[in-house]
Structure formats: structure tokens, C-alpha cells
Design a protein around this motif. Structure first.
Motif, PDB file in Angstrom:
ATOM      1  N   GLY A   1      -4.538   6.764  18.508  1.00 52.24           N
ATOM      2  CA  GLY A   1      -5.622   7.374  19.263  1.00 52.24           C
ATOM      3  C   GLY A   1      -6.006   6.555  20.477  1.00 52.24           C
ATOM      4  O   GLY A   1      -6.334   7.112  21.540  1.00 52.24           O
TER       5      GLY A   1
ATOM      6  N   TYR B   1      -3.180   3.134  11.603  1.00 48.47           N
ATOM      7  CA  TYR B   1      -2.180   3.753  12.475  1.00 48.47           C
ATOM      8  C   TYR B   1      -2.823   4.801  13.381  1.00 48.47           C
ATOM      9  O   TYR B   1      -2.585   4.836  14.598  1.00 48.47           O
ATOM     10  CB  TYR B   1      -1.074   4.393  11.641  1.00 48.47           C
ATOM     11  CG  TYR B   1      -0.257   5.398  12.408  1.00 48.47           C
ATOM     12  CD1 TYR B   1       0.709   4.983  13.304  1.00 48.47           C
ATOM     13  CD2 TYR B   1      -0.481   6.770  12.264  1.00 48.47           C
ATOM     14  CE1 TYR B   1       1.448   5.898  14.034  1.00 48.47           C
ATOM     15  CE2 TYR B   1       0.249   7.690  12.975  1.00 48.47           C
ATOM     16  CZ  TYR B   1       1.210   7.247  13.867  1.00 48.47           C
ATOM     17  OH  TYR B   1       1.927   8.162  14.601  1.00 48.47           O
ATOM     18  N   GLN B   2      -3.623   5.673  12.806  1.00 48.32           N
ATOM     19  CA  GLN B   2      -4.248   6.733  13.586  1.00 48.32           C
ATOM     20  C   GLN B   2      -5.196   6.165  14.636  1.00 48.32           C
ATOM     21  O   GLN B   2      -5.328   6.717  15.731  1.00 48.32           O
ATOM     22  CB  GLN B   2      -4.970   7.698  12.654  1.00 48.32           C
ATOM     23  CG  GLN B   2      -4.007   8.499  11.777  1.00 48.32           C
ATOM     24  CD  GLN B   2      -4.705   9.373  10.760  1.00 48.32           C
ATOM     25  OE1 GLN B   2      -5.884   9.188  10.472  1.00 48.32           O
ATOM     26  NE2 GLN B   2      -3.976  10.331  10.206  1.00 48.32           N
ATOM     27  N   GLN B   3      -5.826   5.036  14.333  1.00 51.34           N
ATOM     28  CA  GLN B   3      -6.699   4.397  15.308  1.00 51.34           C
ATOM     29  C   GLN B   3      -5.890   3.861  16.494  1.00 51.34           C
ATOM     30  O   GLN B   3      -6.276   4.038  17.649  1.00 51.34           O
ATOM     31  CB  GLN B   3      -7.471   3.248  14.646  1.00 51.34           C
ATOM     32  CG  GLN B   3      -8.444   2.536  15.576  1.00 51.34           C
ATOM     33  CD  GLN B   3      -9.206   1.431  14.868  1.00 51.34           C
ATOM     34  OE1 GLN B   3      -9.124   1.291  13.645  1.00 51.34           O
ATOM     35  NE2 GLN B   3      -9.954   0.648  15.615  1.00 51.34           N
TER      36      GLN B   3
ATOM     37  N   ASN C   1       0.006  12.186  11.040  1.00 54.71           N
ATOM     38  CA  ASN C   1      -1.193  12.862  11.556  1.00 54.71           C
ATOM     39  C   ASN C   1      -1.357  14.197  10.832  1.00 54.71           C
ATOM     40  O   ASN C   1      -1.058  15.259  11.363  1.00 54.71           O
ATOM     41  CB  ASN C   1      -1.081  13.086  13.066  1.00 54.71           C
ATOM     42  CG  ASN C   1      -1.437  11.831  13.833  1.00 54.71           C
ATOM     43  OD1 ASN C   1      -1.915  10.862  13.257  1.00 54.71           O
ATOM     44  ND2 ASN C   1      -1.207  11.847  15.132  1.00 54.71           N
TER      45      ASN C   1
ATOM     46  N   ALA D   1       4.022  10.321  14.368  1.00 51.63           N
ATOM     47  CA  ALA D   1       2.855  11.206  14.479  1.00 51.63           C
ATOM     48  C   ALA D   1       2.992  12.493  13.667  1.00 51.63           C
ATOM     49  O   ALA D   1       2.059  12.871  12.939  1.00 51.63           O
ATOM     50  CB  ALA D   1       2.568  11.517  15.948  1.00 51.63           C
TER      51      ALA D   1
ATOM     52  N   THR E   1      -7.425  14.967   8.456  1.00 54.87           N
ATOM     53  CA  THR E   1      -8.212  13.853   7.903  1.00 54.87           C
ATOM     54  C   THR E   1      -8.292  13.985   6.388  1.00 54.87           C
ATOM     55  O   THR E   1      -9.336  14.313   5.819  1.00 54.87           O
ATOM     56  CB  THR E   1      -9.627  13.846   8.500  1.00 54.87           C
ATOM     57  OG1 THR E   1     -10.216  15.138   8.282  1.00 54.87           O
ATOM     58  CG2 THR E   1      -9.589  13.549   9.982  1.00 54.87           C
TER      59      THR E   1
ATOM     60  N   VAL F   1      -2.932   4.065   6.935  1.00 57.63           N
ATOM     61  CA  VAL F   1      -2.771   5.269   7.747  1.00 57.63           C
ATOM     62  C   VAL F   1      -3.904   5.376   8.763  1.00 57.63           C
ATOM     63  O   VAL F   1      -3.703   5.745   9.917  1.00 57.63           O
ATOM     64  CB  VAL F   1      -2.717   6.526   6.859  1.00 57.63           C
ATOM     65  CG1 VAL F   1      -2.595   7.787   7.713  1.00 57.63           C
ATOM     66  CG2 VAL F   1      -1.544   6.426   5.897  1.00 57.63           C
TER      67      VAL F   1
END
Length: 882
Positions: free
Chosen positions: A198, A193-195, A343, A339, A346, A190
Motif C-alpha cells: 500500500g 505485506y499489505q502495508q 490481497n 498481490a 480484509t 500478510v
């Protein structure tokens, strides 16, 4: 002694309070909630991710679940203890008051007595509740040890927490799964993915996206200002009920509404005769017209170069560069779509994913997250910006691509698939298509169309002309090539062979071969050996195709040409369709005269859909539902919101004396084809005069003209009358490559230039967006032929409003043909176009061309008082349609 009694009383108070809290907890229903983004709900994916940190109410749910497992006797004990502390606080206070210092012992006899009484009462209470109190203390200690804490409870499914969360989460996400399983999604995936997301969704991209909508509104306002240049300032009086004077503005040289907006109300008061009230009213009326004009503008870049248009083009170019960090468009769309699910702030720890029975989407997610882990270092190139001139020139060179990109970034895409069954629709939307190597930007509906071909395997793509059926087919072949498929066949009319070859060369990396002309045999042999796309004509398929042709996928363009199952070319193509794993029939007009033609095409592909008898007698809505798995059609108005307007004009002309005389002779002769074209023969022809006027008007407006006629003699007459303004004539005898060359010449020609074309030769397969004025010299037998011809100009990439002029003779065959055309159009709309019509049987309005000619000639003879028994000659005009 009293101190110990007091401590025991306080323990009773604490136990009673805890008992009441437990009983209160037991009185409420168990409820799990989620601290998730609002956009999480309504997910189309067949999975629902959750970080345990975002599960709300889990601690209470765990406690309640543990207590509900206790026996009824335990609850009785809790109730007894919860009520045993009545007056205990007062007793404890009285005991403490009676234990004061020296003064209390000498002078507090009453307090001492009260304390003694309270001690005795509390001691009695404690003795009575001692057993229950001991049991409650033991229960509370068990609860402290037995109720697990989050998030360990979720991971171990303690007390069935995962099971309950699955039900609640799928309901929250809008899913309805009978069985739910959980998979653990590592936090590292995850995070990867978020990196990646972003890196793509930079502040720069967010700013460009937010500015796109504002720039479009600005562009519509700018174009509206151009419209107001043509509106006289006197029109403002109508918006003010005639109460204001506009003469002072006209005296000052402000003659249009646009000029009024160049001034503030205060500026207007400087002109003689304009006071503050009048100035305010005039300016407000002008602003109102501006708002109305802007509201009518479409969300398209259009033909006018304005500052807002330049900004959007520059922004679209930069967005393309940013998005190219993830080159696969389908992957980029999926990652963006995840997303709302992934997302979730955190969270600490792993993700868990609730799954229904279908793992397809979850497996795709795992594959995409693996890609993210392998490509976590992606980055967006530093910003470089096109100049305004560069941006505008790129747009003019390829307007359809930029219109597609703009619609995508503005969120204006429509797949036009709302009528399909939900299960088919979802399967098509989720189909994982690989378009790597396709040198084109597909519209959303085009991407969907390619997926429809692939997911359903054998279908009709019946999109209205101008929506890019060829491009959707090339996209599907590109995907199949990536899947290891090797041999593809395109069958089309000879007139569009060159167009298919050019489109494949321009937009794909597929090798092309042509089974047409002198090199046919060597081309077919090389295709069999190496694979690629073989382009063949319908006659070629009939004469040369055999069982040795290896076919993975077949595309048949203009497939209405095989609507007659008895024709040899129809049988040849049908045999190829049956052998191919994938087959697509392309036709914007799958039904021209009768529903049975449509049934024939579906029968080639998916015979089970039309195997029952009586298909021709179904209601239109029933017919559409029956064939939905094999037929996809989108109309321009549904999916191209930015397509310029098209205005159709019926130009009725009074025949001259010579025209009338010639027409009467044709009717008496019974020559139907001559009746249709005779109005062009005379030197002072009324139709010719009107056509030359229209060409002059087009030249003055900076536009080019496309003229269609069925008859070669009419076109040759026009070519002579137009002289140098005619850049060429496309007829059936002109080779396909030469036809495209003539179209290219029109693109480079000056305003007022005219391309003349036989409607049977150039009414399909060619893209002629450089012309925005279309003239039809006479009505045709089939409305679909006219629609196809108009769509040569009114299609993606057209920058101008398209004006279509039908030249019609008063009191001639033209009037009767228009009536018949209207009835045929109704039949098509009910059965082949997306429609909600529910009546009219299939054969009720079918009239063959020969019957139509005979009936019209009889009517005209009757009207003109001529012999009704004369024979009918040359119905089609085949003597001059080469």
C-alpha cells in the motif's frame, strides 16, 4: 388433548421438512468454491494462499460430508419421515377449526365431526411414524453437534475440509500437484505485506501508471502529425475517390494534410470554394490518415520533443523515485506479483497456504514477508518534479535507460524465451538474482538473460547485436559477487578491452584489472590477491593463463573466435571454461559457416548435449531443441519493440569508363581483392560519387554517417575526398582507447560528419548510436560481419531511423557475392537464429572464402571473355588490412 396432538403434528412437519432438506443436500455433489480475485488463477507460484473466509460452500460441504458417513438405514428413516407429513397440515387445520367458541359448539356440528376425524387420523399417523420420528430427531441433534462451523473446521481439518479445499484450490489456481500440504501463514505477516504494498502503490503512482498509456497514444499522434506535414493536401482526393476539390485549400495556403487538421470542418467552410459537405469530407479524410499514421508509430520516445514525450519522461522519473522505496528491483517485482494471491480483501484470522512438493517459492515468500515485517514503515518521498528541459536533457544523455524504463512501465517487455522447455523457463524466471550496486536499469529480457547464465551455469548467450550482452554479463557477475564469488575473468579481442573496462567502471562496483600491456604481470598478481574482474585478450589467455588463475566465472566475448578446436587460443579458453564454475560465451554469430562450429562451442560448455554423433545432420528444429539448455538467443525485433526502424537500400551504380577498365584488368590479373575495391580508384568513381551524395543528404537531414570497408586503401581514398567532414579513421592499427575517442568525437560533431572504419576493426564491440546512416562500401564474405557492423548504430539508445546503404557495382563481383551471402544467411537462420525451419543439412551451403573467390573469378572471366587459366591472387586483401 387436541392441543397436544396439534403440537405433535407440528413437530412432525418440522422433522419432515428437515429430512427433505437433508435428502436434497445428499442428492447434490460436494462443491467448494472461492471468493477470490480473477487474477488469482493462473498463478506461476508453487503455492496457493487462502483465507478461510474466502472459502465458499464450506458449511454445506461439511454438512454433506457428515451425513454421508451415516448408515443406509438412517437414510431410509429420513425418507420415511420426509413422506409422513402428507395431509398433516390439513389435519391440524381441521382440528383447530373444530375447537372454536360457543357458536362452534352450538352450530358447528360438521366442523366438530371433521375435527374428531382429523384427530383420529393424525393420532394414528403419529403412532405409525413414532419410532422413525424419534430416530430422525436424534440424527438431527447429532448433526447439529457434529457438523463443525467455519473457520474452526478449517484449522482442525474437521471432516477432511483442508484436504478437499487443497484439491479444489490448486485446481482453481491452475496447479496440478500430486500431494498437497498446508502451512499456516500468520495474519500479521500478510498485514505487513499489505502495508508495504500500500505504501508503494499510492494513488499518485496509480495515476501516473494510468496516464502513461494515454500519453503514449498522444505521443504517437503527435509524431503522426509531424509525418503529415510532408504529405501534400492533394493526397486527400485519393481518399475521397477524387470527388472533392483541394485546390481552394492550396489557394488559401493550406498545402499539407497537417494544416487541414489545424482547422475544424466549420473553419474550412470559410475558405472560398469549400462547402459544408466538402469540408466534412476533407477533414474526415485527414483524420483517417492521422489514425493510420499513428497506428504505425512504435511505442518509443523517439527523437522528437513533444508535450506527451515530456510528460512521460517526467512521469518515469517520478515513478523511479516511488519505486526506489523498495530498492531491490527483484524484490519489488516479487512483492507486486504476490498481490493477486495475498490481497484477498480484509479477512479475519490467519492465512493458510497449500503447497506442492516444491517449497522453493514458498520459502522465498516467507523471506519476503519477513522483509516486509522489518520494513513496514517504508514511505514514498514527497513529490518533486523535473522541468521539461531537465527531463529531455536526461533522456538525450541516456536514451537506452529511459527506453527500458518506459517499456517496463508500459508492460511491453518480452523475454524472447518462448522456445525454451517449460521447466527450464520457469526455473530461470524464478531464479533469485541480486543486482544491488548495478548502476543500470535492465530490460526484462536482459534480466532474464542474466538469470539464464546463472541458472544454467555454462551457456552461450547468442543475442543479436545491440541487445546488451555485455550488460547482462556484468549483471550476472554482480550477483555472483553478492554470493561470495571473488575471481572473474573476461576474455575478449584487444579492440574491446577498453570498452569492457569502461562498462565495468560505469555500471558495476567490481574492481577491474587488465592483463594486457606493460602492467600485465602486476595487474594479474593483484587480481589473484584481491579478486575482481580480470580482462584479458584471447592471445593473453593463450600465452599467460595457467592453473594458478583462480576462476569462479569466465566470460568470453566474441566467442566465435574460438570455433576452431584445434587452435591454441581455443584450447586455452576451453581449459579455463572447464575449470570455471560459471562460463558464458558471448557471440551474436555463434555459427558463421558451418554447424560444426556451433557444436564446438556447445561442447566446451555442456558436452553431454552434443556427445552423440550426427549433430551436423539433424534438422534445424531438432538441433535447436537439443542445445536449448545451453543456448539463449533473442533477436532485436522480438524484444525491442521500440527500436527505431532500419531500412536497407541496395544502391546499384553503373561503373564509369575508368572504373570498368580497371575492373577488367583486375579480373584478368586474377586479383580478387583488387576486383572488390577497384571501383573506388578512378577520379570519377561512380561509388565515390554516390557516397558523397549520401553524405550531403545526411547533412541536410541533420544526421551523421558511419562508413565501413574491408580495405584500408578505400578508406584512405574516402578520407581524402571527404576532407574536414571525416572526423577520424578506425583501423586495426588504432589503439582501443583511441578508437573509443574517435567514436566520442562523432557524438559531438556536426550533422554530415563521417566516421570511417575498417569493418574488421570497428564492426564489433563499439556503440556508435550517434550515427544513423550506415554505408557499406562492398559486400563481405560473411553476412554476420555485415550484421555486426550495422548493429554498431542500430541498437538500444538509437533515436533515429537507421538507413543502411550497400554500394554495389552493376556487372561486378558484388552481384555474385550477394548471392553467396544470401545462402549463408539462410544457414544461420535455420540453426542459430530462433526459427521454425525444418530442412537443409548443415554442410550443404558451406563455401570457404578461397573457393568462393576462385569460383567468382572464373565466372567473371567467362563473362568478360578473358583467359580462364590465370592464377588467383590475394583472395583476402591481406596486403592492406592493418
Amino acid at each position: 388433548m387436541n392441543e397436544e396432538l396439534t403440537r405433535q403434528g407440528e413437530r412432525l412437519l418440522a422433522a419432515a421438512e428437515k429430512s427433505r432438506r437433508v435428502l436434497e443436500l445428499l442428492s447434490r455433489p460436494a462443491a467448494l468454491g472461492f471468493n477470490l480475485p480473477v487474477s488469482y488463477t493462473g498463478s506461476l507460484y508453487r503455492f496457493a494462499p487462502l483465507a478461510p473466509a474466502h472459502l465458499v460452500g464450506a458449511s454445506e460441504w461439511l454438512a454433506l460430508t457428515w451425513w454421508k458417513q451415516r448408515s443406509p438405514a438412517d437414510f431410509d428413516v429420513l425418507r420415511n419421515v420426509s413422506q409422513a407429513d402428507d395431509q398433516v397440515p390439513a389435519m391440524i387445520q381441521a382440528i383447530r377449526d373444530g375447537q372454536g367458541g360457543m357458536l362452534t359448539r352450538f352450530f358447528g356440528g360438521a366442523k366438530k365431526q371433521a375435527a374428531e376425524a382429523a384427530s383420529a387420523e393424525l393420532a394414528s399417523r403419529l403412532v405409525a411414524v413414532d419410532a422413525d420420528l424419534g430416530r430422525v430427531r436424534a440424527l438431527l441433534a447429532e448433526a447439529d453437534a457434529g457438523v463443525p462451523s467455519m473457520p474452526q473446521a478449517f484449522e482442525t481439518n474437521a471432516l477432511g475440509l483442508q484436504d478437499a479445499a487443497a484439491v479444489a484450490l490448486t485446481r482453481f489456481a491452475g496447479e496440478r500437484w500430486e500431494q498437497v500440504t498446508w502451512e499456516k501463514l500468520p495474519a500479521t505477516q500478510v498485514a505487513a505485506y499489505q502495508q508495504v504494498l500500500g505504501a508503494l502503490n499510492t494513488p499518485e503512482r496509480a495515476q501516473l501508471m494510468s496516464g502513461m498509456g494515454a500519453d503514449m497514444e498522444a505521443l504517437k499522434t503527435e509524431r503522426a502529425r509531424l509525418t503529415l506535414r510532408d504529405i501534400p493536401v492533394d493526397k486527400l482526393r485519393e481518399l475521397t475517390s477524387g470527388t472533392v476539390r483541394t485546390a481552394p485549400l492550396m489557394d488559401a495556403g493550406i498545402g499539407t494534410v497537417d494544416r487541414v487538421l489545424d482547422h475544424t470542418p466549420q473553419d474550412l467552410t470559410r475558405f472560398p470554394g469549400i462547402g459544408e459537405t466538402t469540408a466534412a469530407q476533407l477533414h474526415a479524410a485527414a483524420q483517417r490518415l492521422l489514425a493510420e499514421a499513428a497506428g504505425q508509430e512504435k511505442e518509443t520516445l523517439g527523437e522528437y520533443r513533444t508535450p506527451a514525450a515530456e510528460r512521460m519522461l517526467i512521469g518515469v522519473d517520478r515513478l523511479q523515485v516511488i519505486d526506489a522505496a523498495i530498492p531491490q528491483a527483484e524484490l519489488r517485482e516479487r512483492l507486486t506479483g504476490y498481490a493477486p494471491l495475498l490481497n484477498q480483501g480484509t479477512p479475519i484470522g490467519d492465512f493458510y497456504v497449500a503447497l506442492g512438493e516444491d517449497r522453493t517459492d514458498y520459502d522465498q515468500l516467507l523471506e519476503d514477508l519477513t522483509w516486509c515485517q522489518a520494513n513496514g514503515n517504508i514511505s514514498v518521498p514527497p513529490a518533486t518534479w523535473l522541468t521539461a528541459d531537465e527531463a529531455w536533457q536526461r533522456y538525450l544523455a541516456d536514451p537506452s535507460t529511459y527506453q527500458a524504463l518506459l517499456a517496463h512501465y508500459l508492460g511491453n517487455e518480452n523475454h524472447g524465451d518462448d522456445y525454451l522447455p517449460a521447466e527450464i523457463n520457469e526455473r530461470i524466471r524464478k531464479y533469485p538474482i541480486n543486482l544491488e550496486g548495478l548502476a543500470a536499469t535492465l530490460r526484462g529480457y536482459q534480466n532474464y538473460g542474466a538469470k539464464f547464465m546463472l541458472a544454467q551455469k555454462k551457456v552461450i548467450l547468442g543475442d543479436e547485436m545491440g541487445l546488451g550482452k555485455t550488460m547482462q554479463s556484468i549483471a550476472a557477475l554482480t550477483h555472483l559477487h553478492h554470493q561470495g564469488k571473488t575471481h572473474f575473468v573476461v576474455i575478449c579481442p584487444a579492440s574491446v578491452v577498453i570498452n569492457w573496462a569502461r562498462e565495468l567502471q560505469k555500471f558495476s562496483q567490481l574492481t577491474r584489472y587488465t592483463a594486457h600491456g606493460d602492467a600485465r604481470e602486476s595487474q594479474v598478481a593483484e587480481w589473484k590477491k584481491t579478486g575482481g574482474v580480470l580482462i584479458a585478450t584471447y592471445d593473453g589467455a593463450r600465452l599467460y593463463a595457467d592453473d594458478s588463475w583462480p576462476i569462479d566465472a569466465l566470460i568470453a566475448d566474441e566467442a566465435h573466435l574460438i570455433k576452431n578446436p584445434a587452435a591454441q587460443r581455443s584450447q586455452a579458453v576451453a581449459a579455463l571454461v572447464r575449470r570455471a564454475e560459471y562460463a558464458v560465451l558471448l557471440s551474436g554469430t555463434p555459427m558463421e559457416n558451418r554447424v560444426s562450429e556451433f557444436v564446438t562451442l556447445v561442447d566446451y560448455l555442456q558436452p553431454a548435449l552434443v556427445s552423440e554423433s550426427g549433430m551436423e545432420t539433424l534438422l534445424a528444429s531438432e538441433f535447436r531443441t537439443r542445445i536449448a539448455p545451453a543456448y539463449l538467443r533473442r533477436n532485436q525485433k522480438d524484444v525491442l519493440s521500440e527500436l527505431p526502424d532500419m531500412t536497407e537500400h541496395r544502391d546499384w551504380v553503373e561503373l564509369t569508363g575508368l572504373d570498368t577498365e580497371a575492373y577488367r584488368g583486375a579480373v584478368a590479373e586474377g586479383n580478387f581483392a583488387l576486383m572488390r575495391r577497384v571501383a573506388w580508384a578512378a577520379e570519377d568513381s561512380a561509388k565515390l560519387t554516390r557516397l558523397l551524395e549520401l553524405v550531403d543528404e545526411a547533412e541536410a537531414a541533420g544526421r551523421k554517417v558511419l562508413v565501413f570497408s574491408f580495405f584500408l586503401s578505400v578508406l584512405e581514398r574516402l578520407q581524402k575526398a571527404l576532407g574536414e567532414r571525416s572526423i577520424g579513421l578506425i583501423t586495426g592499427s588504432v589503439e582501443p582507447a583511441e578508437r573509443q575517442g574517435i567514436v566520442d568525437q562523432l557524438g559531438e560533431a556536426a550533422p554530415g560528419s563521417v566516421l570511417l572504419a575498417q569493418i574488421t576493426a570497428a564492426g564489433a564491440g563499439l556503440n556508435i548510436q550517434s550515427a544513423s546512416v550506415v554505408i557499406l562500401c562492398e559486400p563481405q564474405f560473411k553476412p554476420t560481419i555485415e550484421s555486426q557492423a550495422i548493429a554498431r548504430a542500430h541498437r538500444m539508445g538509437q533515436l533515429h531511423t537507421v538507413d543502411v546503404f550497400r554500394l554495389l557495382g552493376v556487372d561486378t563481383v558484388d552481384e555474385r557475392m550477394l548471392e553467396i551471402l544470401g545462402r549463408k544467411s539462410q544457414l544461420f537462420d535455420e540453426y542459430a537464429r530462433i526459427s521454425a525451419a525444418k530442412e537443409s543439412a548443415s554442410e550443404s551451403v558451406d563455401i570457404s572464402d578461397a573457393k568462393l573467390a576462385t569460383q567468382i573469378i572464373a565466372d567473371e572471366r567467362r563473362r568478360l571473355g578473358l583467359d580462364l587459366e590465370a592464377t588467383v591472387q590475394d583472395v583476402q586483401g591481406t596486403d592492406e588490412t592493418a
